[in-house]
Design an enzyme around this catalytic site. Structure first.
Site, PDB file in Angstrom:
ATOM      1  N   HIS A 143      38.857  40.552  46.904  1.00 55.30           N
ATOM      2  CA  HIS A 143      38.213  39.519  47.708  1.00 55.30           C
ATOM      3  C   HIS A 143      38.331  38.115  47.098  1.00 55.30           C
ATOM      4  CE1 HIS A 143      36.353  41.635  51.124  1.00 55.30           C
ATOM      5  NE2 HIS A 143      36.614  42.672  50.344  1.00 55.30           N
ATOM      6  N   ARG A 144      38.812  37.987  45.906  1.00 49.09           N
ATOM      7  CA  ARG A 144      39.109  36.645  45.384  1.00 49.09           C
ATOM      8  C   ARG A 144      40.303  36.060  46.114  1.00 49.09           C
ATOM      9  NH1 ARG A 144      40.000  38.158  39.265  1.00 49.09           N
ATOM     10  NH2 ARG A 144      41.270  39.669  40.388  1.00 49.09           N
TER      11      ARG A 144
END
Length: 152
Positions: A143-144
């Site tokens: 999710h980065r």
């Protein structure tokens, strides 16, 4: 990817560029081509040979190379450079009868696709119930690099 025309592969490179990316320290690197990692089970572990430039190749060509790489992986004849640099990975446990699973991302890649077994299930076709074939695909994401809405 469909056929040899490359139309679908161009769409993959442009619309889904965030999936074909990696987290590099404090920035996101989007890759200009798809180097597809394919998880292969070998005695005592797992290796991930890479199909280079998969976005510019036909499905038949990719399948042929995956078979050849998998055979060489099981014979332990892959070179180190053939197992490095994937930009996206696919892991298929469906061939072992696993219906669904969550694959672990290979850093620094943004995602990995888990492919489950094809199963026969009742499906609705028109006004009737018939036997259909279904499989589960599960996308694990960093999710980065890739938010859930884009991944979905």
């Amino acid at each position: 990817m469909t056929g040899r025309c490359g139309c679908a592969s161009l769409r993959i490179r442009t619309i889904h560029a965030d999936v074909n990316a990696s987290f590099q320290g404090d920035s996101i690197q989007r890759h200009g081509r798809v180097d597809l990692g394919v998880a292969v089970a070998i005695d005592g572990g797992l290796v991930t040979p890479v199909v280079r430039g998969a976005d510019r190749r036909s499905v038949v060509d990719i399948a042929r190379e995956v078979r050849e790489l998998a055979e060489r992986a099981r014979a332990r004849k892959l070179r180190p450079d053939e197992m490095q640099g994937a930009t996206f990975t696919i892991s298929n446990l469906g061939m072992f009868g696993v219906d669904q699973f969550a694959a672990i991302i290979n850093p620094p890649e943004a995602a990995i696709l888990a492919v489950g077994a094809v199963v026969r299930k009742p499906v609705v076709r028109g006004d009737a119930v018939a036997v259909g074939h279904r499989l589960t695909l599960t996308l694990s994401c960093d999710h980065r690099t890739l938010d859930g809405a884009t991944a979905a």
